[in-house]
Design a protein around this motif. Structure first.
Motif, PDB file in Angstrom:
ATOM      1  N   ARG A  60      20.618 -65.255  25.491  1.00  0.00           N
ATOM      2  CA  ARG A  60      20.632 -65.358  26.946  1.00  0.00           C
ATOM      3  C   ARG A  60      20.545 -63.993  27.606  1.00  0.00           C
ATOM      4  O   ARG A  60      20.977 -63.799  28.746  1.00  0.00           O
ATOM      5  CB  ARG A  60      21.892 -66.089  27.433  1.00  0.00           C
ATOM      6  N   ARG A  61      19.965 -63.056  26.900  1.00  0.00           N
ATOM      7  CA  ARG A  61      19.844 -61.710  27.438  1.00  0.00           C
ATOM      8  C   ARG A  61      18.658 -61.004  26.789  1.00  0.00           C
ATOM      9  O   ARG A  61      18.261 -61.325  25.661  1.00  0.00           O
ATOM     10  CB  ARG A  61      21.111 -60.899  27.165  1.00  0.00           C
ATOM     11  N   VAL A  62      18.099 -60.050  27.518  1.00  0.00           N
ATOM     12  CA  VAL A  62      17.091 -59.161  26.954  1.00  0.00           C
ATOM     13  C   VAL A  62      17.159 -57.854  27.732  1.00  0.00           C
ATOM     14  O   VAL A  62      17.274 -57.858  28.961  1.00  0.00           O
ATOM     15  CB  VAL A  62      15.671 -59.785  27.016  1.00  0.00           C
ATOM     16  N   ARG A  63      17.147 -56.771  27.016  1.00  0.00           N
ATOM     17  CA  ARG A  63      17.139 -55.454  27.653  1.00  0.00           C
ATOM     18  C   ARG A  63      15.737 -54.873  27.528  1.00  0.00           C
ATOM     19  O   ARG A  63      15.171 -54.815  26.440  1.00  0.00           O
ATOM     20  CB  ARG A  63      18.155 -54.513  27.021  1.00  0.00           C
ATOM     21  N   VAL A  64      15.201 -54.442  28.657  1.00  0.00           N
ATOM     22  CA  VAL A  64      13.836 -53.935  28.706  1.00  0.00           C
ATOM     23  C   VAL A  64      13.864 -52.541  29.316  1.00  0.00           C
ATOM     24  O   VAL A  64      14.349 -52.356  30.434  1.00  0.00           O
ATOM     25  CB  VAL A  64      12.932 -54.864  29.562  1.00  0.00           C
ATOM     26  N   ARG A  65      13.342 -51.582  28.595  1.00  0.00           N
ATOM     27  CA  ARG A  65      13.172 -50.247  29.159  1.00  0.00           C
ATOM     28  C   ARG A  65      11.907 -50.227  29.992  1.00  0.00           C
ATOM     29  O   ARG A  65      10.855 -50.676  29.550  1.00  0.00           O
ATOM     30  CB  ARG A  65      13.078 -49.205  28.054  1.00  0.00           C
ATOM     31  N   TYR A  66      12.008 -49.705  31.203  1.00  0.00           N
ATOM     32  CA  TYR A  66      10.829 -49.582  32.067  1.00  0.00           C
ATOM     33  C   TYR A  66       9.717 -48.834  31.347  1.00  0.00           C
ATOM     34  O   TYR A  66       8.534 -49.216  31.420  1.00  0.00           O
ATOM     35  CB  TYR A  66      11.207 -48.854  33.360  1.00  0.00           C
ATOM     36  N   GLU A  67      10.082 -47.776  30.638  1.00  0.00           N
ATOM     37  CA  GLU A  67       9.084 -46.960  29.951  1.00  0.00           C
ATOM     38  C   GLU A  67       8.364 -47.771  28.871  1.00  0.00           C
ATOM     39  O   GLU A  67       7.156 -47.600  28.649  1.00  0.00           O
ATOM     40  CB  GLU A  67       9.748 -45.723  29.344  1.00  0.00           C
ATOM     41  N   SER A  68       9.077 -48.688  28.219  1.00  0.00           N
ATOM     42  CA  SER A  68       8.457 -49.554  27.215  1.00  0.00           C
ATOM     43  C   SER A  68       7.574 -50.607  27.865  1.00  0.00           C
ATOM     44  O   SER A  68       6.502 -50.943  27.349  1.00  0.00           O
ATOM     45  CB  SER A  68       9.535 -50.235  26.362  1.00  0.00           C
ATOM     46  N   LEU A  69       8.022 -51.135  28.999  1.00  0.00           N
ATOM     47  CA  LEU A  69       7.220 -52.108  29.739  1.00  0.00           C
ATOM     48  C   LEU A  69       5.918 -51.473  30.199  1.00  0.00           C
ATOM     49  O   LEU A  69       4.860 -52.105  30.185  1.00  0.00           O
ATOM     50  CB  LEU A  69       8.014 -52.630  30.933  1.00  0.00           C
ATOM     51  N   LEU A  70       5.981 -50.230  30.594  1.00  0.00           N
ATOM     52  CA  LEU A  70       4.799 -49.502  31.037  1.00  0.00           C
ATOM     53  C   LEU A  70       3.832 -49.269  29.876  1.00  0.00           C
ATOM     54  O   LEU A  70       2.622 -49.442  30.017  1.00  0.00           O
ATOM     55  CB  LEU A  70       5.229 -48.169  31.646  1.00  0.00           C
ATOM     56  N   ALA A  71       4.369 -48.905  28.718  1.00  0.00           N
ATOM     57  CA  ALA A  71       3.529 -48.598  27.565  1.00  0.00           C
ATOM     58  C   ALA A  71       2.971 -49.848  26.892  1.00  0.00           C
ATOM     59  O   ALA A  71       1.858 -49.842  26.365  1.00  0.00           O
ATOM     60  CB  ALA A  71       4.341 -47.779  26.553  1.00  0.00           C
ATOM     61  N   ASN A  72       3.741 -50.939  26.908  1.00  0.00           N
ATOM     62  CA  ASN A  72       3.337 -52.151  26.189  1.00  0.00           C
ATOM     63  C   ASN A  72       3.760 -53.382  26.987  1.00  0.00           C
ATOM     64  O   ASN A  72       4.670 -54.113  26.588  1.00  0.00           O
ATOM     65  CB  ASN A  72       3.972 -52.165  24.795  1.00  0.00           C
ATOM     66  N   PRO A  73       3.121 -53.637  28.135  1.00  0.00           N
ATOM     67  CA  PRO A  73       3.564 -54.751  28.976  1.00  0.00           C
ATOM     68  C   PRO A  73       3.482 -56.109  28.300  1.00  0.00           C
ATOM     69  O   PRO A  73       4.360 -56.951  28.495  1.00  0.00           O
ATOM     70  CB  PRO A  73       2.638 -54.667  30.201  1.00  0.00           C
ATOM     71  N   VAL A  74       2.459 -56.336  27.506  1.00  0.00           N
ATOM     72  CA  VAL A  74       2.306 -57.643  26.856  1.00  0.00           C
ATOM     73  C   VAL A  74       3.433 -57.876  25.856  1.00  0.00           C
ATOM     74  O   VAL A  74       4.049 -58.944  25.822  1.00  0.00           O
ATOM     75  CB  VAL A  74       0.926 -57.762  26.168  1.00  0.00           C
TER      76      VAL A  74
END
Length: 298
Positions: A215-229
Protein backbone atom coordinates in the motif's frame (compact mmCIF):
# COMPACT_ATOMS: atom_id res chain seq x y z
CA UNK A 1 -16.13 5.11 -15.85
CA UNK A 2 -16.21 6.26 -12.24
CA UNK A 3 -18.25 3.60 -10.46
CA UNK A 4 -18.66 5.78 -7.37
CA UNK A 5 -22.45 5.92 -7.24
CA UNK A 6 -25.17 8.54 -7.23
CA UNK A 7 -25.63 11.55 -9.48
CA UNK A 8 -25.37 15.16 -8.33
CA UNK A 9 -28.14 16.53 -6.16
CA UNK A 10 -28.49 13.36 -4.10
CA UNK A 11 -26.28 11.73 -1.51
CA UNK A 12 -22.60 11.91 -2.55
CA UNK A 13 -21.33 8.63 -4.00
CA UNK A 14 -19.48 6.21 -1.80
CA UNK A 15 -15.70 6.32 -2.04
CA UNK A 16 -13.89 3.22 -0.84
CA UNK A 17 -11.05 4.05 1.49
CA UNK A 18 -8.82 1.28 0.19
CA UNK A 19 -9.04 2.79 -3.31
CA UNK A 20 -7.77 6.21 -2.19
CA UNK A 21 -4.11 6.98 -2.84
CA UNK A 22 -2.37 10.15 -1.70
CA UNK A 23 0.53 11.71 -3.56
CA UNK A 24 2.56 13.32 -0.77
CA UNK A 25 6.00 14.75 -0.26
CA UNK A 26 6.69 18.35 -1.16
CA UNK A 27 5.37 20.89 -3.60
CA UNK A 28 7.66 21.48 -6.61
CA UNK A 29 8.56 17.78 -6.75
CA UNK A 30 6.88 16.83 -10.03
CA UNK A 31 3.59 15.88 -8.39
CA UNK A 32 1.47 17.77 -10.93
CA UNK A 33 3.30 16.05 -13.77
CA UNK A 34 2.80 12.65 -12.13
CA UNK A 35 -0.92 13.22 -11.52
CA UNK A 36 -1.46 14.34 -15.10
CA UNK A 37 0.03 11.09 -16.35
CA UNK A 38 -1.93 8.92 -13.92
CA UNK A 39 -5.19 10.68 -14.80
CA UNK A 40 -4.88 9.46 -18.38
CA UNK A 41 -5.04 5.82 -17.34
CA UNK A 42 -8.28 3.85 -17.39
CA UNK A 43 -9.33 3.04 -13.85
CA UNK A 44 -7.76 6.17 -12.32
CA UNK A 45 -9.48 9.39 -11.22
CA UNK A 46 -7.42 12.29 -9.95
CA UNK A 47 -8.01 15.24 -7.62
CA UNK A 48 -5.44 18.00 -7.83
CA UNK A 49 -4.48 20.12 -4.81
CA UNK A 50 -7.48 19.96 -2.43
CA UNK A 51 -5.22 21.63 0.19
CA UNK A 52 -6.77 19.68 3.05
CA UNK A 53 -3.43 19.60 4.82
CA UNK A 54 -3.05 23.37 4.78
CA UNK A 55 -6.30 23.69 6.73
CA UNK A 56 -5.56 20.86 9.16
CA UNK A 57 -1.83 21.41 9.53
CA UNK A 58 -1.45 25.06 10.48
CA UNK A 59 2.22 26.07 10.71
CA UNK A 60 3.69 27.35 13.96
CA UNK A 61 5.38 29.74 14.00
CA UNK A 62 4.23 31.56 10.88
CA UNK A 63 6.68 32.20 8.05
CA UNK A 64 7.39 35.76 9.21
CA UNK A 65 9.34 34.31 12.14
CA UNK A 66 12.20 33.33 9.83
CA UNK A 67 12.81 37.01 9.16
CA UNK A 68 11.83 38.44 12.55
CA UNK A 69 12.86 35.95 15.26
CA UNK A 70 16.01 36.47 17.34
CA UNK A 71 17.03 32.87 16.55
CA UNK A 72 16.14 30.49 13.74
CA UNK A 73 12.76 28.95 14.72
CA UNK A 74 11.94 25.26 15.01
CA UNK A 75 9.03 24.50 12.68
CA UNK A 76 5.98 22.68 14.01
CA UNK A 77 2.25 22.58 13.43
CA UNK A 78 -0.60 23.70 15.63
CA UNK A 79 -1.98 20.25 16.33
CA UNK A 80 1.30 18.94 17.66
CA UNK A 81 1.48 21.89 20.02
CA UNK A 82 -2.17 21.78 21.12
CA UNK A 83 -3.30 18.17 20.85
CA UNK A 84 -3.19 17.55 24.61
CA UNK A 85 -5.33 20.61 25.42
CA UNK A 86 -9.03 19.68 25.81
CA UNK A 87 -10.36 22.99 24.42
CA UNK A 88 -8.43 22.61 21.17
CA UNK A 89 -10.87 21.50 18.47
CA UNK A 90 -8.72 18.56 17.34
CA UNK A 91 -7.78 17.56 20.87
CA UNK A 92 -6.74 13.93 21.36
CA UNK A 93 -9.25 13.74 24.20
CA UNK A 94 -12.16 14.10 21.76
CA UNK A 95 -10.60 12.28 18.85
CA UNK A 96 -13.44 9.74 18.74
CA UNK A 97 -15.88 12.60 18.16
CA UNK A 98 -14.12 14.64 15.48
CA UNK A 99 -12.15 12.00 13.53
CA UNK A 100 -15.14 10.07 12.09
CA UNK A 101 -16.83 13.36 11.21
CA UNK A 102 -13.68 14.62 9.47
CA UNK A 103 -13.44 11.38 7.54
CA UNK A 104 -17.05 11.61 6.36
CA UNK A 105 -16.62 15.25 5.37
CA UNK A 106 -13.64 14.43 3.16
CA UNK A 107 -15.35 11.40 1.61
CA UNK A 108 -18.50 13.41 0.88
CA UNK A 109 -16.50 16.23 -0.70
CA UNK A 110 -14.49 13.87 -2.90
CA UNK A 111 -17.64 11.94 -3.81
CA UNK A 112 -19.47 15.09 -4.89
CA UNK A 113 -16.65 16.10 -7.22
CA UNK A 114 -16.38 12.61 -8.67
CA UNK A 115 -20.12 12.48 -9.36
CA UNK A 116 -20.01 15.94 -10.94
CA UNK A 117 -17.05 15.23 -13.20
CA UNK A 118 -17.47 11.52 -13.96
CA UNK A 119 -21.05 10.51 -13.19
CA UNK A 120 -21.90 6.89 -12.54
CA UNK A 121 -20.18 3.87 -13.96
CA UNK A 122 -19.03 0.33 -13.34
CA UNK A 123 -16.31 -0.90 -11.06
CA UNK A 124 -14.35 0.90 -8.36
CA UNK A 125 -11.51 2.98 -9.83
CA UNK A 126 -8.50 4.28 -7.95
CA UNK A 127 -8.84 7.82 -6.65
CA UNK A 128 -5.43 9.53 -6.63
CA UNK A 129 -5.31 12.72 -4.56
CA UNK A 130 -2.36 15.07 -4.94
CA UNK A 131 -2.22 16.73 -1.52
CA UNK A 132 0.28 19.62 -1.26
CA UNK A 133 -0.28 20.02 2.50
CA UNK A 134 1.63 16.82 3.17
CA UNK A 135 2.72 17.96 6.63
CA UNK A 136 -0.76 16.82 7.78
CA UNK A 137 -0.08 13.25 6.60
CA UNK A 138 -0.33 11.86 10.14
CA UNK A 139 -3.83 13.26 10.61
CA UNK A 140 -5.02 12.17 7.16
CA UNK A 141 -3.82 8.61 7.67
CA UNK A 142 -5.51 8.56 11.08
CA UNK A 143 -8.73 9.25 9.21
CA UNK A 144 -7.91 6.86 6.34
CA UNK A 145 -5.64 4.11 7.69
CA UNK A 146 -6.36 1.77 4.77
CA UNK A 147 -5.53 4.34 2.08
CA UNK A 148 -2.36 4.18 0.01
CA UNK A 149 0.66 6.43 -0.35
CA UNK A 150 2.85 7.56 -3.21
CA UNK A 151 5.82 9.19 -1.46
CA UNK A 152 7.28 11.49 -4.11
CA UNK A 153 10.71 12.62 -2.97
CA UNK A 154 12.85 15.25 -4.67
CA UNK A 155 16.18 16.75 -3.62
CA UNK A 156 15.11 19.53 -1.26
CA UNK A 157 17.70 21.93 -2.65
CA UNK A 158 16.05 21.77 -6.05
CA UNK A 159 12.64 22.20 -4.39
CA UNK A 160 13.78 25.43 -2.72
CA UNK A 161 15.37 26.66 -5.94
CA UNK A 162 12.13 25.99 -7.81
CA UNK A 163 10.05 27.84 -5.22
CA UNK A 164 12.40 30.83 -5.35
CA UNK A 165 11.74 31.06 -9.06
CA UNK A 166 8.01 31.21 -8.30
CA UNK A 167 8.52 34.10 -5.87
CA UNK A 168 9.84 36.52 -8.45
CA UNK A 169 7.87 39.24 -10.16
CA UNK A 170 5.62 37.92 -12.94
CA UNK A 171 6.06 34.25 -12.00
CA UNK A 172 3.18 31.77 -11.83
CA UNK A 173 2.99 31.66 -8.02
CA UNK A 174 2.28 35.39 -7.74
CA UNK A 175 -1.20 34.81 -9.18
CA UNK A 176 -1.82 32.23 -6.44
CA UNK A 177 -1.12 34.59 -3.57
CA UNK A 178 2.68 34.50 -3.37
CA UNK A 179 4.74 37.69 -3.44
CA UNK A 180 7.87 38.89 -5.22
CA UNK A 181 10.65 38.40 -2.68
CA UNK A 182 12.97 41.34 -1.98
CA UNK A 183 16.72 40.76 -2.23
CA UNK A 184 17.12 41.30 1.52
CA UNK A 185 14.40 38.71 2.19
CA UNK A 186 15.85 35.87 0.15
CA UNK A 187 17.80 34.22 2.95
CA UNK A 188 14.84 34.23 5.34
CA UNK A 189 12.61 32.76 2.63
CA UNK A 190 15.19 30.08 1.85
CA UNK A 191 15.38 29.13 5.53
CA UNK A 192 11.58 28.92 5.76
CA UNK A 193 11.24 26.84 2.57
CA UNK A 194 14.05 24.53 3.69
CA UNK A 195 12.32 24.02 7.05
CA UNK A 196 9.02 23.22 5.33
CA UNK A 197 10.68 20.69 3.00
CA UNK A 198 12.49 18.96 5.88
CA UNK A 199 9.36 18.84 8.06
CA UNK A 200 7.19 17.39 5.29
CA UNK A 201 9.85 14.88 4.32
CA UNK A 202 10.11 13.57 7.89
CA UNK A 203 6.33 13.35 8.36
CA UNK A 204 5.68 11.59 5.05
CA UNK A 205 8.65 9.26 5.61
CA UNK A 206 7.08 8.22 8.94
CA UNK A 207 3.72 7.64 7.23
CA UNK A 208 5.46 5.60 4.56
CA UNK A 209 7.17 3.43 7.17
CA UNK A 210 3.80 2.65 8.77
CA UNK A 211 2.06 1.58 5.54
CA UNK A 212 2.06 -2.06 4.51
CA UNK A 213 4.44 -2.75 1.63
CA UNK A 214 1.61 -3.35 -0.86
CA UNK A 215 0.00 0.00 0.00
CA UNK A 216 2.95 2.27 -0.55
CA UNK A 217 5.56 3.21 -3.13
CA UNK A 218 8.40 5.67 -2.84
CA UNK A 219 9.38 7.43 -6.04
CA UNK A 220 12.38 9.69 -6.46
CA UNK A 221 11.64 12.61 -8.77
CA UNK A 222 15.06 12.14 -10.33
CA UNK A 223 14.23 8.49 -11.11
CA UNK A 224 10.84 9.43 -12.52
CA UNK A 225 12.58 11.93 -14.78
CA UNK A 226 15.18 9.41 -15.97
CA UNK A 227 12.81 6.45 -16.38
CA UNK A 228 9.15 7.55 -16.34
CA UNK A 229 7.79 4.31 -17.78
CA UNK A 230 9.59 2.14 -15.25
CA UNK A 231 8.46 4.29 -12.33
CA UNK A 232 4.89 4.42 -13.62
CA UNK A 233 4.91 0.61 -13.77
CA UNK A 234 5.80 0.50 -10.08
CA UNK A 235 3.06 2.98 -9.24
CA UNK A 236 0.23 1.30 -11.17
CA UNK A 237 1.22 -2.07 -9.68
CA UNK A 238 0.69 -0.58 -6.21
CA UNK A 239 -2.59 0.99 -7.34
CA UNK A 240 -3.80 -2.37 -8.62
CA UNK A 241 -4.52 -0.94 -12.06
CA UNK A 242 -3.80 -3.08 -15.12
CA UNK A 243 -1.99 -0.99 -17.74
CA UNK A 244 0.32 -2.32 -20.45
CA UNK A 245 3.81 -0.92 -20.97
CA UNK A 246 2.97 0.47 -24.41
CA UNK A 247 0.23 2.64 -22.93
CA UNK A 248 2.54 3.91 -20.22
CA UNK A 249 5.15 4.72 -22.85
CA UNK A 250 2.60 6.74 -24.85
CA UNK A 251 1.41 8.63 -21.77
CA UNK A 252 4.96 9.44 -20.67
CA UNK A 253 5.84 10.66 -24.17
CA UNK A 254 2.84 13.01 -24.29
CA UNK A 255 3.87 14.59 -20.99
CA UNK A 256 7.59 14.82 -21.69
CA UNK A 257 8.97 18.25 -20.81
CA UNK A 258 10.34 18.83 -24.30
CA UNK A 259 6.95 18.07 -25.85
CA UNK A 260 5.21 20.88 -23.98
CA UNK A 261 4.65 24.22 -25.74
CA UNK A 262 7.47 26.69 -24.92
CA UNK A 263 4.94 29.22 -23.59
CA UNK A 264 3.98 26.97 -20.65
CA UNK A 265 7.43 25.81 -19.53
CA UNK A 266 10.66 27.38 -18.37
CA UNK A 267 11.71 30.10 -15.93
CA UNK A 268 8.80 31.74 -14.16
CA UNK A 269 6.35 29.02 -15.26
CA UNK A 270 4.70 26.41 -13.07
CA UNK A 271 6.40 23.78 -15.25
CA UNK A 272 9.87 25.17 -14.78
CA UNK A 273 12.70 22.77 -15.50
CA UNK A 274 13.55 19.12 -15.91
CA UNK A 275 17.24 19.49 -14.99
CA UNK A 276 18.13 18.61 -11.38
CA UNK A 277 20.97 20.46 -9.70
CA UNK A 278 20.09 24.02 -10.68
CA UNK A 279 20.41 25.12 -7.04
CA UNK A 280 24.20 25.04 -7.44
CA UNK A 281 24.01 27.83 -10.02
CA UNK A 282 21.13 29.85 -8.61
CA UNK A 283 21.90 30.06 -4.89
CA UNK A 284 24.87 31.76 -3.25
CA UNK A 285 27.24 29.92 -0.95
CA UNK A 286 25.61 31.51 2.09
CA UNK A 287 22.17 30.42 0.86
CA UNK A 288 23.38 26.89 0.17
CA UNK A 289 24.94 26.73 3.64
CA UNK A 290 21.63 27.76 5.23
CA UNK A 291 19.78 25.05 3.30
CA UNK A 292 22.19 22.34 4.36
CA UNK A 293 22.10 23.38 8.01
CA UNK A 294 18.30 23.07 8.06
CA UNK A 295 17.76 20.03 5.85
CA UNK A 296 20.45 18.01 7.59
CA UNK A 297 20.20 14.24 7.00
CA UNK A 298 17.02 14.58 4.96
Amino acid sequence: MSGFGTARGGKPPHVREDRITWIMGSSRSGSTWLLRMLRELDGVIGINDPHIGHHLGVWRPVALAWAAATERPQLNDLRELKRDKPDYFFSDRYRDAWLPALRELILARFGAQIADEHGDGDGQPSLVVKEPGSHAATMLFEAFPASRLIFLLRDGRDVVDSWLDGYRSGAWAIEEGAFPVAREGRLALIEWLSSVWAYRTRVVADAYAERESDRRVRVRYESLLANPVGELERIVAMLGVAVDRATLREVAARHDYEELPPRVRGAGQEIRSASPGGWRRNLSRAEQKAMHEIMGPE
